[in-house]
Design an enzyme around this catalytic site. Structure first.
Site, PDB file in Angstrom:
ATOM      1  N   SER A  92      43.547   9.860 -16.989  1.00 45.69           N
ATOM      2  CA  SER A  92      43.409  11.282 -16.653  1.00 45.69           C
ATOM      3  C   SER A  92      42.750  11.451 -15.300  1.00 45.69           C
ATOM      4  CB  SER A  92      42.554  11.979 -17.719  1.00 45.69           C
ATOM      5  OG  SER A  92      42.211  13.283 -17.296  1.00 45.69           O
ATOM      6  N   GLN A 113      47.391  10.312 -13.946  1.00 44.41           N
ATOM      7  CA  GLN A 113      47.764  11.693 -14.319  1.00 44.41           C
ATOM      8  C   GLN A 113      47.160  12.654 -13.325  1.00 44.41           C
ATOM      9  OE1 GLN A 113      45.336  14.069 -15.983  1.00 44.41           O
ATOM     10  NE2 GLN A 113      46.849  15.648 -15.517  1.00 44.41           N
ATOM     11  N   TYR A 115      46.804  16.737 -11.972  1.00 45.20           N
ATOM     12  CA  TYR A 115      47.012  18.191 -11.931  1.00 45.20           C
ATOM     13  C   TYR A 115      47.125  18.559 -10.455  1.00 45.20           C
ATOM     14  CZ  TYR A 115      45.469  18.723 -16.814  1.00 45.20           C
ATOM     15  OH  TYR A 115      45.360  18.662 -18.181  1.00 45.20           O
ATOM     16  N   THR A 141      51.113  16.682 -14.659  1.00 41.01           N
ATOM     17  CA  THR A 141      51.093  17.516 -15.869  1.00 41.01           C
ATOM     18  C   THR A 141      51.513  18.934 -15.492  1.00 41.01           C
ATOM     19  OG1 THR A 141      49.392  16.136 -16.839  1.00 41.01           O
ATOM     20  CG2 THR A 141      49.635  18.350 -17.756  1.00 41.01           C
ATOM     21  N   LYS A 206      54.814  15.578 -17.156  1.00 36.60           N
ATOM     22  CA  LYS A 206      54.284  15.609 -18.519  1.00 36.60           C
ATOM     23  C   LYS A 206      54.125  17.050 -18.972  1.00 36.60           C
ATOM     24  CE  LYS A 206      50.282  14.191 -21.271  1.00 36.60           C
ATOM     25  NZ  LYS A 206      49.484  15.429 -21.356  1.00 36.60           N
ATOM     26  N   HIS A 230      50.821  18.976 -25.020  1.00 38.09           N
ATOM     27  CA  HIS A 230      49.415  18.762 -24.636  1.00 38.09           C
ATOM     28  C   HIS A 230      48.535  18.646 -25.892  1.00 38.09           C
ATOM     29  CE1 HIS A 230      47.112  19.232 -20.683  1.00 38.09           C
ATOM     30  NE2 HIS A 230      46.135  19.015 -21.535  1.00 38.09           N
ATOM     31  N   ASP A 261      54.735  12.590 -26.876  1.00 45.40           N
ATOM     32  CA  ASP A 261      53.370  12.516 -27.406  1.00 45.40           C
ATOM     33  C   ASP A 261      53.021  13.767 -28.174  1.00 45.40           C
ATOM     34  OD1 ASP A 261      51.968  14.431 -25.801  1.00 45.40           O
ATOM     35  OD2 ASP A 261      51.206  12.923 -24.422  1.00 45.40           O
TER      36      ASP A 261
HETATM   37  C1  FMN Z   1      40.377  15.723 -25.473  1.00 40.51           C
HETATM   38  C2  FMN Z   1      41.702  15.749 -24.798  1.00 40.51           C
HETATM   39  C3  FMN Z   1      41.767  15.741 -23.410  1.00 40.51           C
HETATM   40  C4  FMN Z   1      42.998  15.752 -22.761  1.00 40.51           C
HETATM   41  N1  FMN Z   1      43.017  15.676 -21.412  1.00 40.51           N
HETATM   42  C5  FMN Z   1      44.218  15.641 -20.775  1.00 40.51           C
HETATM   43  C6  FMN Z   1      44.262  15.503 -19.368  1.00 40.51           C
HETATM   44  O1  FMN Z   1      43.246  15.361 -18.711  1.00 40.51           O
HETATM   45  N2  FMN Z   1      45.486  15.526 -18.787  1.00 40.51           N
HETATM   46  C7  FMN Z   1      46.654  15.661 -19.493  1.00 40.51           C
HETATM   47  O2  FMN Z   1      47.720  15.684 -18.921  1.00 40.51           O
HETATM   48  N3  FMN Z   1      46.619  15.767 -20.844  1.00 40.51           N
HETATM   49  C8  FMN Z   1      45.439  15.749 -21.493  1.00 40.51           C
HETATM   50  N4  FMN Z   1      45.413  15.829 -22.853  1.00 40.51           N
HETATM   51  C9  FMN Z   1      46.687  15.819 -23.611  1.00 40.51           C
HETATM   52  C10 FMN Z   1      47.120  14.374 -23.959  1.00 40.51           C
HETATM   53  O3  FMN Z   1      47.574  13.707 -22.820  1.00 40.51           O
HETATM   54  C11 FMN Z   1      48.262  14.332 -24.979  1.00 40.51           C
HETATM   55  O4  FMN Z   1      49.312  15.152 -24.535  1.00 40.51           O
HETATM   56  C12 FMN Z   1      47.865  14.733 -26.384  1.00 40.51           C
HETATM   57  O5  FMN Z   1      46.526  14.398 -26.673  1.00 40.51           O
HETATM   58  C13 FMN Z   1      48.781  14.033 -27.372  1.00 40.51           C
HETATM   59  O6  FMN Z   1      48.524  14.433 -28.644  1.00 40.51           O
HETATM   60  P1  FMN Z   1      47.632  13.612 -29.712  1.00 40.51           P
HETATM   61  O7  FMN Z   1      46.213  13.795 -29.305  1.00 40.51           O
HETATM   62  O8  FMN Z   1      48.003  14.319 -30.959  1.00 40.51           O
HETATM   63  O9  FMN Z   1      48.062  12.169 -29.715  1.00 40.51           O
HETATM   64  C14 FMN Z   1      44.194  15.817 -23.517  1.00 40.51           C
HETATM   65  C15 FMN Z   1      44.135  15.824 -24.908  1.00 40.51           C
HETATM   66  C16 FMN Z   1      42.907  15.780 -25.555  1.00 40.51           C
HETATM   67  C17 FMN Z   1      42.875  15.761 -27.058  1.00 40.51           C
HETATM   68  C1  7N5 Z   2      39.912  19.701 -16.528  1.00 45.79           C
HETATM   69  C2  7N5 Z   2      40.117  18.816 -17.695  1.00 45.79           C
HETATM   70  C3  7N5 Z   2      41.348  19.149 -18.446  1.00 45.79           C
HETATM   71  C4  7N5 Z   2      41.440  18.303 -19.662  1.00 45.79           C
HETATM   72  C5  7N5 Z   2      42.614  18.658 -20.506  1.00 45.79           C
HETATM   73  O1  7N5 Z   2      43.725  18.594 -20.083  1.00 45.79           O
HETATM   74  C6  7N5 Z   2      42.403  19.031 -21.884  1.00 45.79           C
HETATM   75  O2  7N5 Z   2      41.233  19.120 -22.285  1.00 45.79           O
HETATM   76  O3  7N5 Z   2      43.384  19.223 -22.604  1.00 45.79           O
END
Ligand code: FMN
Ligand code: 7N5
Length: 330
Positions: A92, A113, A115, A141, A206, A230, A261
């Protein structure tokens, strides 16, 4: 759910600060999509093929989806995740360890990854940092023109990392000494074209759910896409990620790889995603639970358990997975 993952989840819940647990576990709105991502797998079944002998199935088709702030889960943060990964780690942009250190610790390829940021110079510098670190791809993303509204975080008043932790990639960027906040903004396909022109790294997207966007992604020279909502953290009215997958796979028609995902919690879930045309499945929260429960060893346990279970399911399916093998449960 794989029992090792379930156990690590319970341990993580017990050891984490409840505010941080809720940040990791929570979703947007009423958390309908959060629940649906897992429920969608339970609605489907696989018809195994028999008498196939020893067919060679796919390699372990799992990658680590990007999740923010691993030091909230464990003091070693993303370093522990990287050491345990052994597969593609999508790191991330909001990591609590700088990307160069993540890559240096990694036991598999690291993808960055991103933004996109409103200031193009900031975006370019982030891309250069990923390149210099040795990342093998960029994952932009695209499901976050604005931040999702996470009610658990709002209820706790959680919007900043505790003292001593920071999104380390956001330090000393053009125009801002010290830390810069990650911003969300509504970008366009022209911005994706600009990213492609800026770098020779493969550029993935993504957060694609609409088949027409998948076609546009192909037309804009994108290397691959993640069908993802997400983890239910953005728009709480979209389909489960798995339910959105087949139409995207059909639209792409094999021209680029499609990763799924959201809600993947077992070897059978990985098999269903592959049978519906995904090239690989991404896991988000299970990695955080392993990390919180047991650091590097916990992340390794998650991946080992999924690998073992996937191989078993694949063997029981006759070594192959295809869409004709997927049926809806009555
Ligand atoms: C705590 C948390 C933080 C996340 N941070 C990001 C991130 O920084 N960038 C991003 O593209 N997706 C982020 N995601 C989404 C994940 O990449 C992913 O799409 C998602 O967690 C997949 O689902 P799952 O948790 O059910 O496996 C985040 C998800 C969670 C739970
Ligand atoms: C600025 C952090 C974003 C993290 C994220 O994508 C999430 O928490 O789902």
């Amino acid at each position: 759910m794989n029992p090792v993952l379930a156990e690590l989840h319970e341990k993580a819940r017990a050891v984490l600060d409840p505010v941080h647990y809720d940040f990791f576990a929570g979703g947007a709105g009423d958390e309908v999509v959060l629940a649906e991502n897992e429920a969608a797998f339970r609605r489907l079944a696989l018809l195994p093929r028999v008498l196939r002998g020893e067919e060679n199935g796919p390699e372990f088709p799992v990658l680590i989806s990007p999740t923010a702030f691993h030091k909230l889960a464990h003091p070693d943060g993303e370093l522990a995740t990287a050491r345990a990964a052994g597969t593609v780690l999508v790191s991330s942009m909001a990591s609590t360890v700088p990307i160069a250190d993540v890559v240096a610790a990694a036991t598999g390829p690291v993808w960055f990854q991103l933004y996109l940021q409103p200031d193009p110079e900031v975006t370019e510098e982030l891309i250069r940092r990923a390149e210099r670190a040795g990342c093998a791809a960029l994952v932009v993303t695209v499901d976050s023109p604005v931040f999702g509204r996470h009610r658990r975080d709002l209820a706790h008043g959680f919007h900043d990392l505790p003292a001593g932790l920071a999104a380390e990639n956001m330090r000393d960027l053009p125009g801002t000494p010290g830390l810069r906040r990650i911003e969300m903004a509504p970008f366009t396909w022209a911005d994706i074209d600009r990213v492609r022109d800026l770098t020779s790294l493969p550029v993935w997207l993504k957060g694609v759910l609409h088949p027409d966007d998948a076609v546009l992604a192909v037309e804009h020279g994108v290397a691959g896409i993640f069908v993802s909502n997400h983890g239910g953290r953005q728009l709480d009215v979209v389909p489960a990620a798995l339910d959105a997958l087949p139409a995207v796979v059909d639209a792409v028609g094999g021209r680029i790889p499609v990763v799924l995902d959201g809600g993947v919690r077992s070897g059978a879930d990985i098999a269903l995603a592959l049978a519906l045309g995904a090239s690989a499945a991404g896991i988000g929260r299970p990695v955080l639970w392993g990390l919180a429960a047991d650091g590097e060893a916990g992340v390794r346990k998650v991946l080992d358990a999924l690998r073992d279970e996937f191989e078993h399911v694949l063997a029981l399916c006759g070594g192959q997975l295809s869409r004709d093998m997927v049926v809806v449960r009555c």
